[in-house]
Design a protein around this motif. Structure first.
Motif: not given
Length: 137
Positions: A80-94
């Motif tokens: 499993v790999s994510w393009n970002r980690t931690g908190q994601i602000q509303i309407d930001e893509e993950v």
């Protein structure tokens, strides 16, 4: 050279060859079909993980826990790999990318080869993350 004048047994040979060919096709389908099932499960796995990140508004313990649940349900253990980690602000893509290898063993260990399966899912956070002064998104 003698010629065979009676061809009464010819139909039996045709039926045997036809049944043998049909059984080989069925055996091939039985070995290949699980790969399609695994690909579908991997796509669903990725979608579920992206949805968990959307709902929780972060990539962290929630997504790791959901990944463990999905591993138990599907029996798949992808990378499993994510393009970002931690908190994601509303309407930001993950985006989450899953990779796993499935082995097709056509005739036991003979004719066996691995196939790399990849699934990707993207979602947008549905959580407003309140930033404390001095923090950046």
């Amino acid at each position: 050279m003698p010629f065979i004048r009676c061809k009464r047994g010819e139909g039996y040979v045709d039926v045997v060859v036809l049944v043998l060919a049909a059984m080989l096709c069925v055996a091939l389908a039985v070995k290949v079909f699980p790969v399609f099932v695994a690909k579908h499960q991997l796509d669903t796995y990725a979608t579920e993980l992206a949805r968990e990140a959307e709902i929780s508004g972060r990539v962290g313990s929630e997504t790791s826990q959901r990944a463990a649940e999905l591993q138990a349900q599907t029996g798949l253990h992808p990378t499993v790999s994510w393009n970002r980690t931690g908190q994601i602000q509303i309407d930001e893509e993950v985006t989450v990318t899953l990779q796993t290898t499935v082995n097709i063993g056509l005739f036991g260990s003979f004719g066996s080869f691995p196939i790399e399966l990849t699934a990707r899912a993207t979602g947008k956070s549905e959580v407003y993350v309140r930033l404390v002064s001095g923090q950046s998104a």
